[in-house]
Design a protein around this motif. Sequence first.
Motif, short mmCIF file in Angstrom:
data_model
loop_
_atom_site.label_atom_id
_atom_site.label_comp_id
_atom_site.label_asym_id
_atom_site.label_seq_id
_atom_site.Cartn_x
_atom_site.Cartn_y
_atom_site.Cartn_z
N ILE A 97 0.84 -1.20 -0.09
CA ILE A 97 -0.01 0.02 0.00
C ILE A 97 0.93 1.16 -0.08
N PRO A 98 0.77 1.95 -1.02
CA PRO A 98 2.02 3.21 -1.33
C PRO A 98 1.72 4.38 -0.08
N THR A 99 0.38 4.05 0.59
CA THR A 99 0.03 5.44 1.49
C THR A 99 0.61 4.89 2.87
N LEU A 100 1.07 3.54 3.08
CA LEU A 100 1.35 3.28 4.27
C LEU A 100 3.05 3.11 4.39
N THR A 101 3.49 3.11 5.50
CA THR A 101 5.07 2.88 5.92
C THR A 101 5.14 1.64 5.68
N GLU A 104 3.88 -0.06 8.82
CA GLU A 104 2.33 -0.08 8.67
C GLU A 104 1.72 -1.15 7.61
N LEU A 108 -0.55 -3.98 9.11
CA LEU A 108 -2.02 -3.99 8.66
C LEU A 108 -2.57 -5.31 8.89
N PHE A 135 8.36 4.97 3.09
CA PHE A 135 7.28 4.46 2.25
C PHE A 135 7.73 3.63 1.19
#
Lengths: 233, 759
Positions: A97-101, A104, A108, A135
């Motif tokens: 997921i590009p918007t999670l580090t 993260e 998840l 990221f």
Amino acid sequence: MPIVEFQNVSRVYTGGEHTLRALDRVNLTLDSGKFIVILGPSGAGKSTLLNLLGGLDSPSEGKIIVEGRDISTLSGDELAEYRAAAVGFVFQFYNLIPTLTVAENVALVREIVPDALPVDEILGEVGLFDHRNQFPAELSGGEQQRVSIARALAKNPKILLCDEPTGALDSETGAVVLKLLLSMAKRHGKTIVIVTHNQAIAKMADVVIRVKSGKIVSREEQAEPLGVDEVEW
Amino acid sequence: MLRKKLWRTFLLYKAQFLSMILMIAIGIGIFVGFNMEWVSIEENTGSFFEETGFADYRLISEEGFSGEEQEKIRDSAGIDAAARYAVFDVDVAGFGDDALSLSVTEDASVSGFLVLAGEAYDDESDDGIWLSDRYAAANDIAVGDTLTLDYQRLRFSGEVKGLVKAGEHLICVRDETQLMPDYDTFGFAYISPAFYERAAGVPFYPQIHIRSALTKNQITDLADDVLGRTVMVLTKDEVLSYAEAKGEAKEGKAMGSILPVLFLLIAVLTMVTTMHRLTAKEKPQIGTMKALGLKDRRITRHYTSYAFLIGLLGVGAGLGLGYYIAWYIMHPEGSMGTYLDMPDWTLRLPLFCVVILAAAEIALTLIGYGSVRRMLAGNAADALRPYAPKKMKPLRAEKTKLWRRLGFGARWNLRDVSRHKSRTLMSLFGVVGCTMIIIAALGMSDTMDAFLDLYYDKATLYDTRINLADDADGAASEAIAGSYGGDTSAAVSARLEDKAVSLEIYDTPGNLVRFPDEDDHFQPLGDDGAYVCLRLSRAFDLSPGDTFTLRPYGGDDVYTLKVAGLIRSVSENIVITPAYAEKLGLSYDIHSVYTALAKEEIRDDSAIASVQSKQTIIDSFDTFIDIMNVMVYILIAAAVVLGVVVLYNLGVMSYTERYREMATLKVVGFKDKKIGRLLIGQNMWISFLGLVLGIPLGVYVLGVLLDALAGEYEMKLAVTAQTCFLTAGLIVGMSLLVSVLVARKNRKIDMVEALKAGE
């Protein structure tokens, strides 16, 4: 002892007047704790087989038994639970997921698996602890694939399913990733299924299954598979 | 070949294309519809006034005017035409309490009328009645019928020669207290001077109507010089029909120039985002065409034609919608038709709307042009690369403790918002815009309701108003006031600088008429000064303690009054008590009596000219409110539809952009409902933020609207909690509906397909 059993499994795709039999009455057993490579050219049906085993797709006919449970008749939500609990995926294009580090992306899975492995521990194992707050776009392809492996393992699944895990990497990085994948799977006692057209990877497998035109054409048990470093890429 | 591609791409992205066309159509439709409405009123009433020779000025004198005086005025420099004029309310014998406003003009080209059926007007006819066609229709009266009209001791018996409409009676009401015409009971008619003379013997003309381009001051000076006495001079702006028609157009203009512009802005700005995303999605194809050797110009033309076509269809549909909205608000059988009585209801498309339509089309085409030029930038290899969204960077908020407490969903959504700022801003703008429109529209209704509630429920506590006859003497007036035990009033027309105002004297021992101040508190009238309505106080910059002079018409007396307070009023007036009037030296002759008794309990009396129940006035206000509510409902419906379309369009865009992420979550084991909740969560945040920003902004817009209408009404801005809750309910409901519709798409995510390609 078999962890997976395919019984007369077919997958037929229909589009207008055309039908495509991607898998044709496949019978197959996979043993627990083994490293299995499914080999075949493009369009042979190997990804279909992996997707059916991973609960991403359902067979048109036949049964798929995983740890004694038939997953071919599960509902959408039941399949989601199965994917959450039983299998971990590693894809060719990482699918982070590009918007999670990094941390993260791994964490998840805790949203759906209460007893997931500790994030920092698993990131340490794949050598990315220091990158935990970055990221995905800030990492190299090999590093992103290592995050993907960490995410798959964090769920602590029985089976790791990998679809061309080194397909988007250069051979050197691919070898590093594969080595990590195998060592991690061994350390955590996972059954690992890799789908590839790369003959080199097959030399490292305990079992090599060759697929062609939706059928299994051979199954070969290798008593002494080569190590990653022994394979010529 | 490219044309085929164009149509196929249209089909492929039909949802986005349709939503863009719909957004443009709603934006244009509301803008065009509301502006056509006021322009059509302005132009149709204007040409009607022109055709019927509506007087620019009227001289009014209780003593009346002689023929010689009229000739002197007519022959003065700068006067185009002048005619003696009389108008009085007559009873229609055999038609219950029906009354007609009976007019006589000595020159039919001044304050005349249009004959729609029957004989042409004949100023020699001594028995012809030219009757309002609307009154005739409401009472089954036809040309050739005989009518008997009574005015005090005069009787006009004649034949209906023609059915007419008149600019003077565009809004056919008894007086300013009756807001809406009621043709069942009240109409108008014209008779010739010959008929008037035959019935009255010596005709009395209290007015001279003038058509002239001179200013009011010039006319006043001219009248003073020619007549040798001060008479009341009214401009057409001070005449009910003209002022109300102008007010209606002004009200429409205010409604049309603020809120509909918001609609257009929302539509155009959302189009920027949508077109950019569409071309971004098409980037590989753009690159392929470039790689194949197609020139940039041709590719640009091809993709710009999408925007052009969307604009053309949207503007075309918007124009159609605009006509429909304008027709819905303004057609002879609609609520406006019950208010205005005019022959021409042609809908007129103002030139500035045509300019806006063309500008919108050009802007939309430029949006398309700009989007494709961005994708074409660089060489063919650059163009071939898929469009890559911005790389994620840590947010500043991530350094806070609060961030660490946030769940996965919140972090995911916050980062998505930060990564796709323009899409988020457009969604927020859409929600804020819709909230503003709904708050302003409902607030307008609230404000009007609050004003009516204040005025008719709290300020006027009487049930019946008795208007005394002009010839009622003081003793008779006192007797009526005494027997019905109510409050009383008198009105004197006076000049405040160059403006005709009503100086009203109120004696309110029964407290049946009260006067609210600026803060809507009721203040007892003091005997040391005058209470000036807010409009006059603003126009003449009057505050408590200031003094001003008034010159009552019909004499040369000048009175200096002190402002004791400001009052919120329906009409432009100044209120004083009888005691203060006495101090000033003004006599108090009662004109009206206010009583708590019902209309039916008022006995016939020769000193009583008419009896009005408060309920009748309130009812006519209700009809008046209905006209405004039509606009309010149209605005709300359009805002909700536009909001749904904008949010759905942006929601689908968000869904498409996050398709791969959601497929990943699904593969990892997230259930559809959980993914749906993440999507809905983001939309709900935006909606709540939009509400928080939109409600105060909507109140601000309402304030601007009310300022624009300040010359028409003295209303205090009111937005009820109910309106806020209703708006919040509509916005949240709209957002939830759209989110659920988009979230339902999760079920159809093809995990296998979605995860095949690299980002």
